[in-house]
Design a protein around this motif. Structure first.
Motif, PDB file in Angstrom:
ATOM      1  N   UNK A  27     -49.107 -24.921 -37.443  1.00  0.00           N
ATOM      2  CA  UNK A  27     -49.641 -23.700 -36.851  1.00  0.00           C
ATOM      3  C   UNK A  27     -51.139 -23.586 -37.120  1.00  0.00           C
ATOM      4  N   UNK A  28     -51.545 -23.822 -38.380  1.00  0.00           N
ATOM      5  CA  UNK A  28     -52.958 -23.702 -38.748  1.00  0.00           C
ATOM      6  C   UNK A  28     -53.793 -24.711 -37.955  1.00  0.00           C
ATOM      7  N   UNK A  29     -53.329 -25.963 -37.871  1.00  0.00           N
ATOM      8  CA  UNK A  29     -54.063 -26.984 -37.110  1.00  0.00           C
ATOM      9  C   UNK A  29     -54.190 -26.577 -35.646  1.00  0.00           C
ATOM     10  N   UNK A  30     -53.099 -26.141 -35.061  1.00  0.00           N
ATOM     11  CA  UNK A  30     -53.091 -25.741 -33.643  1.00  0.00           C
ATOM     12  C   UNK A  30     -54.001 -24.540 -33.416  1.00  0.00           C
ATOM     13  N   UNK A  36     -60.561 -21.200 -31.819  1.00  0.00           N
ATOM     14  CA  UNK A  36     -61.615 -21.246 -32.851  1.00  0.00           C
ATOM     15  C   UNK A  36     -62.275 -19.883 -33.029  1.00  0.00           C
ATOM     16  N   UNK A  37     -62.606 -19.584 -34.265  1.00  0.00           N
ATOM     17  CA  UNK A  37     -63.264 -18.323 -34.555  1.00  0.00           C
ATOM     18  C   UNK A  37     -62.318 -17.169 -34.820  1.00  0.00           C
ATOM     19  N   UNK A  38     -61.052 -17.309 -34.450  1.00  0.00           N
ATOM     20  CA  UNK A  38     -60.081 -16.249 -34.714  1.00  0.00           C
ATOM     21  C   UNK A  38     -59.512 -16.411 -36.113  1.00  0.00           C
ATOM     22  N   UNK A  39     -59.049 -15.318 -36.672  1.00  0.00           N
ATOM     23  CA  UNK A  39     -58.471 -15.332 -38.008  1.00  0.00           C
ATOM     24  C   UNK A  39     -57.102 -16.013 -37.974  1.00  0.00           C
ATOM     25  N   UNK A  40     -56.862 -16.882 -38.944  1.00  0.00           N
ATOM     26  CA  UNK A  40     -55.568 -17.561 -39.079  1.00  0.00           C
ATOM     27  C   UNK A  40     -54.688 -16.705 -39.983  1.00  0.00           C
ATOM     28  N   UNK A  42     -52.034 -15.595 -42.758  1.00  0.00           N
ATOM     29  CA  UNK A  42     -51.614 -16.166 -44.037  1.00  0.00           C
ATOM     30  C   UNK A  42     -50.214 -16.743 -43.841  1.00  0.00           C
ATOM     31  N   UNK A  43     -49.775 -17.562 -44.772  1.00  0.00           N
ATOM     32  CA  UNK A  43     -48.449 -18.160 -44.632  1.00  0.00           C
ATOM     33  C   UNK A  43     -47.365 -17.086 -44.601  1.00  0.00           C
ATOM     34  N   UNK A  44     -47.523 -16.072 -45.415  1.00  0.00           N
ATOM     35  CA  UNK A  44     -46.545 -14.975 -45.432  1.00  0.00           C
ATOM     36  C   UNK A  44     -46.512 -14.239 -44.085  1.00  0.00           C
ATOM     37  N   UNK A  45     -47.701 -13.944 -43.536  1.00  0.00           N
ATOM     38  CA  UNK A  45     -47.778 -13.269 -42.238  1.00  0.00           C
ATOM     39  C   UNK A  45     -47.190 -14.147 -41.137  1.00  0.00           C
ATOM     40  N   UNK A  46     -47.447 -15.442 -41.236  1.00  0.00           N
ATOM     41  CA  UNK A  46     -46.922 -16.388 -40.234  1.00  0.00           C
ATOM     42  C   UNK A  46     -45.394 -16.357 -40.205  1.00  0.00           C
ATOM     43  N   UNK A  47     -44.772 -16.448 -41.379  1.00  0.00           N
ATOM     44  CA  UNK A  47     -43.312 -16.473 -41.408  1.00  0.00           C
ATOM     45  C   UNK A  47     -42.726 -15.137 -40.973  1.00  0.00           C
ATOM     46  N   UNK A  48     -43.406 -14.037 -41.282  1.00  0.00           N
ATOM     47  CA  UNK A  48     -42.942 -12.730 -40.823  1.00  0.00           C
ATOM     48  C   UNK A  48     -43.010 -12.661 -39.293  1.00  0.00           C
TER      49      UNK A  48
END
Length: 63
Positions: A27-30, A36-40, A42-48
């Motif tokens: 996800x982070x790589x994609x 680009x320039x947007x906030x990635x 966090x892992x916790x937010x991603x899984x939620x």
């Protein structure tokens, strides 16, 4: 012994892929490539987000 170690590594990678171990890294790589320039997240937010989106749609994707 090198061939056996390679096979074990490949099985570990495959199992990890099935269990979702590398989803956040992908996800982070994609996200960095396509947004680009947007906030990635966090892992916790991603899984939620994945959990919440899966309830609405079985295949959540950003693009």
């Amino acid at each position: 012994m090198g061939r056996v170690a390679e096979i074990v590594r490949q099985i570990g990678w495959y199992w990890g892929s099935l269990m979702g171990d590398n989803h956040y890294r992908r996800y982070v790589e994609h996200h960095r490539k396509t947004h680009p320039g947007e906030v990635v997240l966090s892992e916790r937010e991603y899984w939620r987000m994945r959990h919440d989106a899966t309830e609405a749609s079985p295949n959540p994707r950003c693009c």
